[in-house]
Write a protein that holds these residues in place. Structure first.
Motif, short mmCIF file in Angstrom:
data_model
loop_
_atom_site.label_atom_id
_atom_site.label_comp_id
_atom_site.label_asym_id
_atom_site.label_seq_id
_atom_site.Cartn_x
_atom_site.Cartn_y
_atom_site.Cartn_z
N ARG A 1 -3.23 -37.71 15.81
CA ARG A 1 -2.05 -38.57 15.71
C ARG A 1 -1.27 -38.36 14.42
NH1 ARG A 1 -3.84 -44.61 16.80
NH2 ARG A 1 -1.59 -44.81 17.21
N ILE A 2 -1.82 -37.57 13.50
CA ILE A 2 -1.14 -37.33 12.23
C ILE A 2 -0.97 -35.83 12.00
CG2 ILE A 2 -2.06 -39.46 11.24
CD1 ILE A 2 -3.95 -37.75 9.55
N GLY A 3 0.05 -35.49 11.23
CA GLY A 3 0.27 -34.11 10.82
C GLY A 3 0.33 -34.06 9.30
N VAL A 4 -0.34 -33.09 8.71
CA VAL A 4 -0.45 -33.02 7.26
C VAL A 4 -0.03 -31.65 6.76
CG1 VAL A 4 -1.99 -33.20 5.27
CG2 VAL A 4 -2.33 -34.70 7.26
N GLN A 5 0.94 -31.61 5.87
CA GLN A 5 1.32 -30.38 5.17
C GLN A 5 0.97 -30.58 3.72
OE1 GLN A 5 4.55 -30.25 3.12
NE2 GLN A 5 3.81 -28.32 2.29
N LEU A 6 -0.04 -29.83 3.26
CA LEU A 6 -0.53 -29.99 1.90
C LEU A 6 0.35 -29.26 0.89
CD1 LEU A 6 -4.34 -29.45 2.61
CD2 LEU A 6 -3.15 -31.62 2.32
N GLN A 7 0.20 -29.63 -0.36
CA GLN A 7 0.98 -29.00 -1.42
C GLN A 7 0.66 -27.51 -1.54
OE1 GLN A 7 0.46 -30.30 -5.67
NE2 GLN A 7 2.46 -31.22 -5.31
N SER A 8 -0.60 -27.15 -1.33
CA SER A 8 -1.02 -25.74 -1.37
C SER A 8 -1.43 -25.32 0.04
CB SER A 8 -2.20 -25.55 -2.34
OG SER A 8 -1.83 -25.90 -3.64
N SER A 9 -0.73 -24.35 0.60
CA SER A 9 -1.01 -23.90 1.96
C SER A 9 -2.31 -23.11 2.00
CB SER A 9 0.13 -23.02 2.47
OG SER A 9 1.35 -23.73 2.45
N ALA A 10 -3.09 -23.32 3.05
CA ALA A 10 -4.32 -22.56 3.26
C ALA A 10 -4.37 -22.14 4.73
CB ALA A 10 -5.55 -23.40 2.91
N PHE A 11 -4.45 -20.84 4.97
CA PHE A 11 -4.45 -20.33 6.34
C PHE A 11 -5.75 -19.58 6.63
CE2 PHE A 11 0.15 -20.18 5.09
CZ PHE A 11 0.59 -21.18 5.94
N PHE A 12 -6.01 -19.39 7.92
CA PHE A 12 -7.11 -18.51 8.32
C PHE A 12 -6.78 -17.09 7.87
CE2 PHE A 12 -7.15 -21.85 11.69
CZ PHE A 12 -8.34 -22.45 11.33
N GLU A 13 -7.74 -16.41 7.31
CA GLU A 13 -7.49 -15.07 6.76
C GLU A 13 -7.24 -14.04 7.85
OE1 GLU A 13 -10.67 -13.98 4.20
OE2 GLU A 13 -10.29 -15.59 2.76
N ARG A 14 -6.39 -13.08 7.52
CA ARG A 14 -6.14 -11.88 8.33
C ARG A 14 -5.47 -12.18 9.68
NH1 ARG A 14 -8.79 -7.63 6.14
NH2 ARG A 14 -8.69 -6.43 8.06
N LEU A 15 -4.88 -13.35 9.83
CA LEU A 15 -4.14 -13.66 11.05
C LEU A 15 -2.65 -13.51 10.80
CD1 LEU A 15 -5.89 -16.85 12.51
CD2 LEU A 15 -6.41 -14.44 12.95
N THR A 16 -1.92 -13.17 11.87
CA THR A 16 -0.45 -13.16 11.77
C THR A 16 0.05 -14.59 11.84
OG1 THR A 16 -0.11 -13.02 14.16
CG2 THR A 16 -0.39 -10.92 12.95
N ALA A 17 1.34 -14.76 11.55
CA ALA A 17 1.94 -16.10 11.62
C ALA A 17 1.80 -16.67 13.03
CB ALA A 17 3.40 -16.03 11.21
N ARG A 18 2.03 -15.82 14.06
CA ARG A 18 1.90 -16.29 15.44
C ARG A 18 0.46 -16.67 15.75
NH1 ARG A 18 4.10 -12.33 17.98
NH2 ARG A 18 6.07 -13.29 18.60
N GLU A 19 -0.49 -15.84 15.36
CA GLU A 19 -1.90 -16.13 15.62
C GLU A 19 -2.34 -17.40 14.90
OE1 GLU A 19 -3.45 -11.49 16.18
OE2 GLU A 19 -3.46 -12.46 14.21
N GLN A 20 -1.80 -17.60 13.71
CA GLN A 20 -2.14 -18.80 12.94
C GLN A 20 -1.72 -20.06 13.68
OE1 GLN A 20 -3.66 -19.01 9.87
NE2 GLN A 20 -3.51 -21.23 9.87
#
Length: 300
Positions: A78-97
């Motif tokens: 029910r909530i969406g969170v955008q943190l001050q420092s972005s952290a993504f899954f490694e080695r994925l493209t933007a679409r895959e992420q």
């Protein structure tokens, strides 16, 4: 409308540092609420406790009618969170992420692709996240926070590292979210951003709320002087000081700056003297309120 967020006497300390000190406020359903403050004021810590990412030392929080701590799985969809420092899954493209995030919420891939388009990242869809620029990574982080259409959205400095055009485009996107009935909570250092987007703002410093109201009400309450800038060569400092209603005069890069609390009187006098060509008028702003409350010294 009910309250989407209720915070009462919230407190958090790190050793002797009182990061959040007896903070209380409510955010109504569908409201766009801003939290403003200098570096180290307690904005991010407050947000993280409301989101259920950090345990408060004291106080109570209700998010969509439920306590977010201990970590509440029922609130996560029910909530969406955008943190001050972005952290993504490694080695994925933007679409895959974003597809990966969408799948965790049962959201279709087509919806995820639509969010890439809405934040202007279609041409970077096949680029790995570690190769994105800071601004591109920020936009992807925002898309990931919104892909499951949350009821409440938390955005911590969402337009940091964005160029002016990208900032303006994101403002339109965020305004649309709020228009559709979602509650949005924003922290930002950009006063113009808060003035454009927020229904109300809380100005915080040293862990406490100093003022809380609509941007327009805060500016009215400041009783700031109006600044009238006259183009170079129009009149001298002595002539400007002789005009009725002028409090003081300074020389700026674009001409003489006349400060007054009687702008109509001063503008009328300038018109009579035929000095209106190139005149600029600036009333009080939220930045004036912010600086009057928190001071002007630099904080690292």
């Amino acid at each position: 409308m009910g309250a989407a967020i209720e915070v009462v006497d919230l407190a958090k300390s790190y050793g002797e540092l009182r990061a959040v000190d007896a903070v209380s406020f409510e955010v109504a359903e569908g409201e766009f609420f801003g939290i403003l403050g200098p570096n180290g004021a307690g904005k991010t810590t407050t947000l993280e406790m409301i989101e259920g990412l950090r345990q408060p030392d004291a106080g109570t929080i209700r998010l969509l009618g439920e306590p977010p701590w201990p970590r509440n799985p029922a609130l996560l969809p029910r909530i969406g969170v955008q943190l001050q420092s972005s952290a993504f899954f490694e080695r994925l493209t933007a679409r895959e992420q974003i597809h990966t995030l969408a799948s965790l919420y049962g959201v279709k891939a087509a919806t995820a692709d639509d969010w890439l388009e809405r934040v202007g990242l279609v041409d970077k869809a096949d680029t790995r996240v570690e190769q994105l620029s800071g601004g591109q990574a920020q936009r992807l982080s925002i898309a990931c926070a919104l892909v499951h259409e949350p009821e409440v959205v938390f955005l911590d400095e969402p337009t940091a590292a964005l160029d002016p055009q990208a900032r303006r485009n994101l403002w339109e996107l965020l305004s649309g979210l709020n228009d559709s009935g979602r509650t949005v909570v924003l922290t930002t250092h950009y006063m113009d951003e808060a003035e454009v987007l927020c229904d109300r703002v809380a100005i915080v410093d040293h862990g406490r709320i100093l003022q809380l109201d609509s941007p327009a009400s805060l500016v009215r309450g400041l009783d700031a002087a109006t600044r009238i800038t006259v183009a170079p060569g129009q009149l001298s400092t002595q002539e400007a000081l002789a005009i009725s209603g002028v409090d003081d005069v300074t020389e700026g890069s674009t001409g003489l700056v006349l400060r007054t609390r009687q702008p109509a009187v001063v503008l009328s006098a300038l018109a009579e003297q035929q000095h209106l060509a190139g005149v600029q008028v600036q009333t009080g702003t939220l930045e004036d309120v912010f600086l009057s409350l928190t001071g002007r010294e630099y904080r690292a």
